[in-house]
Motif scaffolding. Structure first.
Motif, mmCIF file in Angstrom:
data_model
loop_
_atom_site.group_PDB
_atom_site.id
_atom_site.type_symbol
_atom_site.label_atom_id
_atom_site.label_comp_id
_atom_site.label_asym_id
_atom_site.label_seq_id
_atom_site.Cartn_x
_atom_site.Cartn_y
_atom_site.Cartn_z
ATOM 1 N N ARG A 25 -100.400 -12.403 134.656
ATOM 2 C CA ARG A 25 -100.881 -11.678 133.486
ATOM 3 C C ARG A 25 -102.401 -11.485 133.528
ATOM 4 N NH1 ARG A 25 -100.150 -10.780 128.139
ATOM 5 N NH2 ARG A 25 -102.098 -11.189 127.061
ATOM 6 N N GLN A 26 -103.097 -12.578 133.823
ATOM 7 C CA GLN A 26 -104.569 -12.506 133.890
ATOM 8 C C GLN A 26 -105.007 -11.501 134.934
ATOM 9 O OE1 GLN A 26 -106.198 -14.143 131.740
ATOM 10 N NE2 GLN A 26 -105.740 -16.316 131.634
ATOM 11 N N LEU A 29 -104.343 -7.951 133.766
ATOM 12 C CA LEU A 29 -105.257 -7.603 132.674
ATOM 13 C C LEU A 29 -106.644 -7.262 133.214
ATOM 14 C CD1 LEU A 29 -104.694 -10.057 129.673
ATOM 15 C CD2 LEU A 29 -104.486 -7.570 129.688
ATOM 16 N N GLY A 33 -107.412 -0.266 134.187
ATOM 17 C CA GLY A 33 -108.524 0.679 134.262
ATOM 18 C C GLY A 33 -108.065 2.115 134.382
ATOM 19 N N GLY A 89 -98.923 -2.009 122.048
ATOM 20 C CA GLY A 89 -100.335 -2.326 122.257
ATOM 21 C C GLY A 89 -100.721 -2.324 123.729
ATOM 22 N N TRP A 93 -106.378 -1.301 124.741
ATOM 23 C CA TRP A 93 -107.668 -1.547 125.407
ATOM 24 C C TRP A 93 -108.408 -0.250 125.719
ATOM 25 C CZ3 TRP A 93 -107.862 0.720 130.229
ATOM 26 C CH2 TRP A 93 -106.622 1.062 130.790
ATOM 27 N N ARG A 265 -95.137 -22.722 126.083
ATOM 28 C CA ARG A 265 -95.311 -21.387 126.639
ATOM 29 C C ARG A 265 -94.406 -21.203 127.855
ATOM 30 N NH1 ARG A 265 -98.417 -17.203 125.687
ATOM 31 N NH2 ARG A 265 -99.019 -15.856 127.413
ATOM 32 N N TRP A 268 -90.988 -20.499 126.709
ATOM 33 C CA TRP A 268 -90.916 -19.137 126.155
ATOM 34 C C TRP A 268 -90.710 -18.139 127.298
ATOM 35 C CZ3 TRP A 268 -93.805 -14.581 126.576
ATOM 36 C CH2 TRP A 268 -93.530 -13.609 125.617
ATOM 37 N N PRO A 302 -94.996 -8.253 127.385
ATOM 38 C CA PRO A 302 -94.730 -7.039 126.586
ATOM 39 C C PRO A 302 -95.952 -6.160 126.354
ATOM 40 C CG PRO A 302 -94.627 -9.019 125.225
ATOM 41 C CD PRO A 302 -94.726 -9.484 126.636
ATOM 42 N N ASP A 303 -97.137 -6.719 126.490
ATOM 43 C CA ASP A 303 -98.325 -5.918 126.186
ATOM 44 C C ASP A 303 -99.048 -5.431 127.431
ATOM 45 O OD1 ASP A 303 -98.969 -8.525 126.762
ATOM 46 O OD2 ASP A 303 -100.794 -8.525 125.550
ATOM 47 N N GLY B 83 -115.921 4.967 135.383
ATOM 48 C CA GLY B 83 -115.417 3.753 136.000
ATOM 49 C C GLY B 83 -114.729 2.818 135.031
ATOM 50 N N ALA B 85 -112.058 2.904 131.829
ATOM 51 C CA ALA B 85 -111.188 3.828 131.119
ATOM 52 C C ALA B 85 -111.167 3.542 129.628
ATOM 53 C CB ALA B 85 -109.781 3.750 131.685
ATOM 54 N N THR B 86 -112.005 2.637 129.174
ATOM 55 C CA THR B 86 -112.022 2.261 127.771
ATOM 56 C C THR B 86 -113.047 3.091 127.014
ATOM 57 O OG1 THR B 86 -111.432 0.019 128.366
ATOM 58 C CG2 THR B 86 -112.387 0.343 126.200
ATOM 59 N N MET B 326 -99.033 -15.504 118.904
ATOM 60 C CA MET B 326 -99.289 -15.863 120.290
ATOM 61 C C MET B 326 -99.804 -14.684 121.103
ATOM 62 S SD MET B 326 -95.341 -16.387 121.466
ATOM 63 C CE MET B 326 -95.818 -16.653 123.163
ATOM 64 N N ILE B 328 -98.794 -11.447 121.359
ATOM 65 C CA ILE B 328 -97.981 -10.422 122.003
ATOM 66 C C ILE B 328 -97.595 -9.271 121.094
ATOM 67 C CG2 ILE B 328 -97.008 -11.928 123.781
ATOM 68 C CD1 ILE B 328 -94.412 -11.867 122.032
ATOM 69 N N PHE B 330 -99.281 -7.816 118.292
ATOM 70 C CA PHE B 330 -100.331 -6.935 117.785
ATOM 71 C C PHE B 330 -100.223 -6.641 116.291
ATOM 72 C CE2 PHE B 330 -100.681 -6.528 122.256
ATOM 73 C CZ PHE B 330 -102.000 -6.216 122.522
ATOM 74 N N THR B 346 -106.673 -15.907 127.346
ATOM 75 C CA THR B 346 -107.301 -15.537 128.617
ATOM 76 C C THR B 346 -108.630 -16.253 128.832
ATOM 77 O OG1 THR B 346 -108.522 -13.708 127.607
ATOM 78 C CG2 THR B 346 -106.317 -13.234 128.423
#
Lengths: 368, 372
Positions: A25-26, A29, A33, A89, A93, A265, A268, A302-303, B83, B85-86, B326, B328, B330, B346
């Motif tokens: 996941r990390q 994430l 881009g 979601g 970002w 976790r 889960w 899921p995100d 560079g 995309a946000t 947690m 997920i 939103f 994270t």
């Protein structure tokens, strides 16, 4: 509690299992881009293109089948690869209000606000916990051994057929939790806002597809009307089938509330993995399913943008092998047959002795 | 475009596009077609000052959806940096005179440094924007404005005290007064006191010199170099300053000094001093549970406990929408207006102002303000 999970992990294993998935996941994430942004914008552009083409082709009567096809594709893309994923979601970002989970509204009867609660929160948090996850049978069907049998469920196949046909209505009404209302565990007051949202959305959707666009084609009104009905139906049938293949093929595990109390976790993740099933197929199949053909990866993450699921899947499969965990996947026809079998089986009362050996897991890795 | 605009804004077209806003279709054809959102295309770029932190004025032609602005107001500008995309959104003050709907405006932007490896929107806009660049705008906002209109000119003197790029709202007000017929016969002295690091860093130097020389009641005082704001200097320059309607805009240090020079505003003077300052994002070390957490809409604040923002809000008796707790679903996404938060899943820290965060997995690092 009749469910047993043949592939249990020790608490230590669950912890490292969770860490390994967290690491995936990390990594993804950190890598989000331009490629992800370009992708979803391309899909949106294609969807709008199909939609405009579909609406326009209704002016050309011989092109009616094409018009219906284009509009069906538009609605499927809108609901699945765009709507479902954006409302998770997955693209928040990007900072683009048009692709933001709090702003997006999809081309179907269910208002996003209601759906996000029932889906993102209830279903994705309590996935496959019997008594908590309202997506197990949607309050209408019996889809699990642990749901007590009742003569009402003799109609299971019929209810499933009706739910498939009127899927967008079913999804919209799902959030009213009518079964809970009947059982007296929910009050009308709790439903007032939810119902008001449904009413507003349904009015707009119905007016657009069944009055305004048909009227704009003048004398072709009946043809356009029929075409819009068919396009919505095509989307209903497709979405229903993809979604049912995600959690109901045989081999998918359900869980009891007790075993998910104070869940870690790692557990889960374990529950998400065992509670979902994938559909194998071509790239087009994946796009048209909104990548819900990778239901396992979707439930683990899921995100994360759904276009990443295929690449993530390879790592997840590798992890599953190491932990000796099942990874339920199969081609569409096979998963569908398995789901259909379950719908019919669950219509009948459980046979006492053979108390359903849970999950013929052996059949699952065959399609790898 | 008149008829087309009316048609595109009609309820009938909205009903056809539903559930998507009409703009979602128009933007695919031409980003400058809009019926609700505001976008603007850069039509001119003027370098105001050079050096390490150059200042640039961008001339913007907004979409017809722009409702105009009052002098002194600001606008949110959204832009995608190369560079990344946000879309990043920052607030800039409009430097041009008050605009009518659809009229051109200018933004005058100083290039700030990249902070903690994060890209700087101001630097991108000040150094890389070129004619044709399309920006996303909000409508104009803010109450740091002149309360008078050309139709009801006041007779009270006006005092502007600004520092650095804080000159922009004052400049917008001054330009508005002059454009709308303000001259020496108005009998309303305007004092313009500005602090810049050096003569080279002086924004609008040529225009201010021209204003100072022209026949009007505007006096321009420019202070360059290490000369900080001080009360004796202000008293000498504007003897009755405490009873003068004053607009102050600049860095926090300047604002604090000016505030101290206007002590215990008596009821008669209440409202004389109007303040706007730029708050740099507070940066704090990781892992600390210091500072205060403020829930702006509820008007509640408490010492930061280091718990998630959701938990801290609930301890204060607030009930913000939330779901999975947690990270997920939103359901709990809220806007953090100031401060640094750490994503507990994270471990990533973020100090961007006006950022949407999931409060169930974000814990504040130092002071933090959330729009809840």
């Amino acid at each position: 509690m009749t469910t047993t999970h043949p592939h249990t992990l020790s608490p230590e294993q669950l912890a490292t299992f969770g860490e390994e998935l967290d690491a995936i996941r990390q990594r993804v994430l950190a890598d989000l881009g331009a490629a992800d942004a370009d992708y979803i914008r391309r899909v949106v552009k294609a969807q709008r293109g199909f939609e405009v083409a579909g609406r326009a082709l209704f002016y050309v009567p011989p092109a009616w089948p094409l018009a219906v096809a284009a509009l069906s594709v538009s609605k499927i893309l809108d609901n699945m690869e765009i709507g479902h994923n954006v409302m998770h979601g997955q693209y928040d970002w990007m900072g683009d209000p048009g692709l933001n989970s709090r702003m997006f509204e999809w081309d179907t009867m269910a208002p996003s606000e209601n759906w996000k609660y029932g889906h993102n929160y209830v279903h994705h948090t309590y996935t496959n916990i019997v008594g908590k996850d309202r997506d197990i049978g949607y309050g209408i069907l019996r889809m699990d051994e642990d749901q007590e049998w009742h003569p009402y469920y003799l109609g299971n196949p019929l209810y499933a057929f009706l739910l498939m046909t009127f899927f967008e209505w079913g999804v919209a009404l799902h959030d009213l939790e009518v079964d809970e209302l009947v059982a007296g565990r929910r009050t009308w007051a709790e439903n007032r806002q939810i119902a008001a949202r449904i009413w507003r959305k349904v009015r707009k959707q119905t007016f657009k597809d069944y009055v305004l666009f048909p009227a704009l084609t003048g004398p072709l009104f009946p043809l356009t009307f029929a075409g819009n009905v068919v396009a919505n139906l095509v989307r209903n049938v497709w979405a229903f089938n993809i979604i049912f293949c995600g959690h109901f093929p045989s081999g998918v595990a359900t869980f009891s509330m007790e075993e998910c109390e104070d869940e870690t976790r790692g557990h889960w993740y374990y529950r998400q993995l065992l509670g979902s099933a994938n559909i194998t197929g071509s790239r087009l199949m994946h796009v048209m399913s909104g990548n819900l053909s990778h239901q396992i990866e979707h439930h683990l993450f899921p995100d994360l943008p759904a276009r990443r699921y295929p690449e993530i899947a390879e790592e997840v499969r590798e992890i599953c092998e190491r932990y000796d965990l099942p990874y339920n996947q199969g081609p569409l026809h096979k998963q569908l047959a398995s789901v259909a079998g379950k719908i019919f089986r669950m219509a009948l009362p459980p046979r006492r002795k053979t108390a359903e050996p849970v999950a013929p897991l052996a059949e699952t890795p065959a399609a790898a | 475009m008149g008829l087309a605009q009316t048609l595109l804004r009609s309820r009938a077209v909205a009903a056809l596009a539903t559930p998507h806003p009409v703009d979602r279709y128009l933007e695919l054809v031409n980003p400058m077609w809009a019926v609700q959102e505001v976008r603007a295309v850069v039509t001119g770029v003027r370098r105001e000052t050079g050096g390490e932190h150059p200042v640039t004025t961008l001339v913007l032609q907004p979409t017809p959806t722009w409702r105009g602005h009052r002098a002194g107001q600001h606008v949110q500008v959204g832009v995608e940096l190369p560079g990344i995309a946000t879309r990043l959104t920052r607030v800039f003050t409009i430097s041009s005179a008050a605009s009518a709907p659809g009229e051109k405006i200018t933004l005058t932007i100083r290039a700030h440094d990249h902070r903690d490896g994060r890209p700087s929107v101001s630097r991108h806009l000040a150094t890389a924007a070129e004619p044709g660049t399309v920006l996303h705008l909000s409508q104009a906002m803010g109450d740091f404005t002149l309360p008078v209109s050309p139709a009801t000119p006041g007779i009270d003197p006006l005092l502007f005290i600004t520092g650095g790029s804080g000159i922009t709202p004052a400049m917008s007000m001054l330009r508005t007064l002059l454009r709308d017929g303000y001259d020496g016969r108005a009998g309303r002295p305007v004092m313009f006191l500005h602090y810049a690091r050096s003569a080279d860093d002086q924004i609008f130097a040529g225009e201010l010199a021209a204003i100072a020389a022209a026949d009007n009641d505007v006096t321009v005082h420019l202070r360059h170099g290490h000369q900080l704001f001080n009360e004796p200097d202000l008293r000498r320059t504007v003897p009755g300053y405490r009873d003068t309607d004053t607009w102050v805009c600049g860095p926090g240090g300047l604002v604090d000094l000016v505030r101290a020079a206007y002590p215990d505003a008596s009821p008669a003077r209440a409202g004389r001093l109007r303040v706007e300052f730029f708050k740099p994002p507070a940066s704090a070390g990781s892992g600390s549970a210091e500072g205060d957490v403020t829930f702006a809409r509820a008007g509640r604040a408490a010492a930061n406990t280091g718990a998630s923002l959701l938990e801290q809000a609930e301890v204060l008796g607030l009930r913000p929408p939330s779901g999975c707790r947690m990270g997920i679903c939103f359901s709990c996404t809220a806007r953090k207006t100031e401060g640094t938060v750490r994503n507990v899943v994270t471990g990533v820290e973020s100090s961007m102002p006006d950022e949407d965060i999931q409060i169930c997995v974000s814990s504040p690092v130092g002071d933090c303000v959330v729009d809840l």
